[in-house]
Every structure is written in C-alpha cells, then in structure tokens.
Design a protein around this motif. Structure first.
Motif, PDB file in Angstrom:
ATOM      1  N   ILE A 172       0.843  -1.203   0.000  1.00 15.29           N
ATOM      2  CA  ILE A 172       0.000   0.000   0.000  1.00 15.29           C
ATOM      3  C   ILE A 172       0.873   1.245   0.000  1.00 15.29           C
ATOM      4  O   ILE A 172       0.627   2.198  -0.761  1.00 15.29           O
ATOM      5  CB  ILE A 172      -0.944   0.007   1.224  1.00 15.29           C
ATOM      6  CG1 ILE A 172      -1.963  -1.128   1.124  1.00 15.29           C
ATOM      7  CG2 ILE A 172      -1.655   1.363   1.334  1.00 15.29           C
ATOM      8  CD1 ILE A 172      -2.929  -1.003  -0.032  1.00 15.29           C
ATOM      9  N   ASN A 173       1.899   1.266   0.820  1.00 14.15           N
ATOM     10  CA  ASN A 173       2.790   2.424   0.884  1.00 14.15           C
ATOM     11  C   ASN A 173       3.480   2.646  -0.453  1.00 14.15           C
ATOM     12  O   ASN A 173       3.563   3.784  -0.957  1.00 14.15           O
ATOM     13  CB  ASN A 173       3.834   2.222   1.989  1.00 14.15           C
ATOM     14  CG  ASN A 173       4.474   3.513   2.434  1.00 14.15           C
ATOM     15  OD1 ASN A 173       3.796   4.428   2.904  1.00 14.15           O
ATOM     16  ND2 ASN A 173       5.784   3.618   2.278  1.00 14.15           N
ATOM     17  N   TYR A 174       3.988   1.573  -1.059  1.00 16.49           N
ATOM     18  CA  TYR A 174       4.624   1.696  -2.363  1.00 16.49           C
ATOM     19  C   TYR A 174       3.627   2.147  -3.425  1.00 16.49           C
ATOM     20  O   TYR A 174       3.965   2.949  -4.309  1.00 16.49           O
ATOM     21  CB  TYR A 174       5.256   0.365  -2.768  1.00 16.49           C
ATOM     22  CG  TYR A 174       6.465  -0.025  -1.956  1.00 16.49           C
ATOM     23  CD1 TYR A 174       7.142   0.903  -1.156  1.00 16.49           C
ATOM     24  CD2 TYR A 174       6.942  -1.340  -1.966  1.00 16.49           C
ATOM     25  CE1 TYR A 174       8.237   0.550  -0.401  1.00 16.49           C
ATOM     26  CE2 TYR A 174       8.060  -1.706  -1.212  1.00 16.49           C
ATOM     27  CZ  TYR A 174       8.701  -0.758  -0.441  1.00 16.49           C
ATOM     28  OH  TYR A 174       9.799  -1.122   0.306  1.00 16.49           O
ATOM     29  N   SER A 175       2.401   1.655  -3.337  1.00 19.26           N
ATOM     30  CA  SER A 175       1.370   2.049  -4.308  1.00 19.26           C
ATOM     31  C   SER A 175       1.043   3.537  -4.183  1.00 19.26           C
ATOM     32  O   SER A 175       0.838   4.225  -5.192  1.00 19.26           O
ATOM     33  CB  SER A 175       0.103   1.215  -4.099  1.00 19.26           C
ATOM     34  OG  SER A 175       0.357  -0.151  -4.326  1.00 19.26           O
ATOM     35  N   LEU A 176       0.993   4.037  -2.949  1.00 13.43           N
ATOM     36  CA  LEU A 176       0.734   5.464  -2.737  1.00 13.43           C
ATOM     37  C   LEU A 176       1.849   6.316  -3.333  1.00 13.43           C
ATOM     38  O   LEU A 176       1.596   7.357  -3.957  1.00 13.43           O
ATOM     39  CB  LEU A 176       0.592   5.754  -1.241  1.00 13.43           C
ATOM     40  CG  LEU A 176      -0.687   5.243  -0.566  1.00 13.43           C
ATOM     41  CD1 LEU A 176      -0.589   5.388   0.946  1.00 13.43           C
ATOM     42  CD2 LEU A 176      -1.905   5.997  -1.090  1.00 13.43           C
ATOM     43  N   ILE A 177       3.080   5.888  -3.151  1.00 10.74           N
ATOM     44  CA  ILE A 177       4.216   6.623  -3.707  1.00 10.74           C
ATOM     45  C   ILE A 177       4.152   6.631  -5.233  1.00 10.74           C
ATOM     46  O   ILE A 177       4.312   7.682  -5.879  1.00 10.74           O
ATOM     47  CB  ILE A 177       5.547   6.016  -3.223  1.00 10.74           C
ATOM     48  CG1 ILE A 177       5.709   6.225  -1.717  1.00 10.74           C
ATOM     49  CG2 ILE A 177       6.734   6.619  -3.979  1.00 10.74           C
ATOM     50  CD1 ILE A 177       6.899   5.516  -1.113  1.00 10.74           C
ATOM     51  N   ILE A 178       3.891   5.474  -5.826  1.00  7.63           N
ATOM     52  CA  ILE A 178       3.805   5.373  -7.286  1.00  7.63           C
ATOM     53  C   ILE A 178       2.658   6.226  -7.816  1.00  7.63           C
ATOM     54  O   ILE A 178       2.803   6.939  -8.817  1.00  7.63           O
ATOM     55  CB  ILE A 178       3.633   3.903  -7.704  1.00  7.63           C
ATOM     56  CG1 ILE A 178       4.907   3.122  -7.390  1.00  7.63           C
ATOM     57  CG2 ILE A 178       3.295   3.798  -9.187  1.00  7.63           C
ATOM     58  CD1 ILE A 178       4.764   1.621  -7.569  1.00  7.63           C
TER      59      ILE A 178
END
Length: 225
Positions: free
Chosen positions: A16-22
């Motif tokens: 989720i954190n990586y998806s938010l950054i992307i």
C-alpha cells in the motif's frame, strides 16, 4: 533534518505504501503535461479551497451528494513542484512502511486518507477565507509521522543534519527527530497566523492537524496483539 532511512524493517511487504508513492508520482507526471491555462482550473477543481469547502454542509453527504467533498481526497495526490513531491515521498518512503506493517494494509490506507482529510480540515479552520487551492500529501504523511512517533520511539533515523555551513550524516532517535519536526510545524503555524491567508505558501496547520490525527487514530486502528 532530512531522513534517509530508519532502523526498523517491516515484517510484511508494504505494498500500500509503495502504491501510494507510485500513484503520487504518476499524478505529478500527468500534472507536468498540463499547459499553464489548464493547470489553474485543474487545481481549482481538485485542490482544497478553504473558502469554498468551509461552506459545505455535512448534510450533503447524508443526502448522497459526495462530489463537493471529493477534493479532500484528490488534493492529497497533487503537488506543486518537484521539491514538494520529492520531500513528501521521501518521508513516506522512510516512515510509511513500518506504520503499514503495524496497522495492516487496508487499515493503513484508510488511516492515511483520514489523516490527510483531518489535515485539510485543520487548515480550513485556521484559514476559512483563503481562496488558494491547497494541494499535497503533507497532511496524510504528517499523520504517518504521528503514528510512527507512538509506535517506534526507540527507532533510529539516519538523517542529513545541517550544522552551520556544513551538512553531516548522523543517526538520531526517532522520538527526537519527529518531536523536533512537530515543534517546527507549530512554530511556523503560529507565525503564519499573522500572514495574509492568501499569501501563505505552506499549509502548516495541515501538518499539525495531520500529525495529531495520526497519533489519535493510530491508537484506534492498530492491530491488537
């Protein structure tokens, strides 16, 4: 101080954190493709304008009219400059993965959005007449910092620390790093109260409100042992 990494490794993959950054980077890339005459109405539509949002009634939500409240979410994925998004994503990269690990994936996403909305509400409260669109993930990320402050006070943060005319790299306790960050937001927020509401460049009270909301909702959202 600029964080580079922390000493805590998450036990689960923080998708989720990586998806938010992307997603934030992708939206900023799309923003860069807008012409100047397209960007202003875009920000007016999807950014949080305090003078406009302060007039909304919660009863609209109960009647199913959620579109006027959409900027509370869309504004969290918009940024004003490369420095703006770079700083926000760096903080999210360093601190977000462990908060997601502690809360769980779905709870973390919900927590992130609630903290961001709380930050926007705090900004509106202190700037109800401002007609400047407020954009950025700062309020949501401040909520992540508030949660990290409670969850990992003994963690260590490797950071760039300016000393006079020099910059050094050192490790500091997370509790000290985040406490200093919060105090700086409060000092800047109090100073900004004397500035014209349409002249403020940084939504300091969104940071303060997001941090406080993050600390509060972390207690409600964290997984029970």
């Amino acid at each position: 101080m600029i964080p580079l990494r922390d000493s805590v490794r998450p036990k689960s993959f923080p998708f989720i954190n990586y998806s938010l950054i992307i997603l934030n980077i992708y939206v900023f890339y799309k923003q860069l493709q807008l012409f100047p005459d397209e960007l202003e109405p875009f920000l007016q539509t999807y950014g949080v304008i305090p003078a406009k949002m302060a007039e909304l009634s919660p009863w609209l939500l109960l009647s199913g009219q959620w579109e006027p409240f959409l900027p509370f979410v869309t504004s969290l994925f918009l940024h004003g400059s490369l420095l703006h998004i770079g700083g926000n994503m760096l903080y999210l990269w360093v601190f977000g993965d462990n908060v997601e690990d502690r809360l769980g994936h779905f709870r973390y996403l919900l927590f992130y959005l609630i903290a961001g909305i709380a930050g926007s509400l705090a900004h509106i409260y202190f700037n109800p007449d401002s007609s400047v669109p407020t954009i950025g993930a700062s309020g949501a990320i401040a909520g992540v910092l508030g949660a990290y402050f409670l969850a990992f006070p003994k963690a260590r943060v490797l950071a760039l620390v300016p000393i006079a005319f020099f910059v050094t790299i050192t490790e500091v306790r997370a509790v000290f790093f985040l406490f200093l960050w919060f105090i700086l937001q409060v000092l800047n927020g109090l100073t900004a109260l004397g500035v014209g509401r349409n002249a403020q460049m940084v939504a300091w009270w969104a940071h303060i409100g997001g941090f406080a909301a993050g600390a509060f909702f972390f207690k409600l959202f964290k997984k029970r042992k």
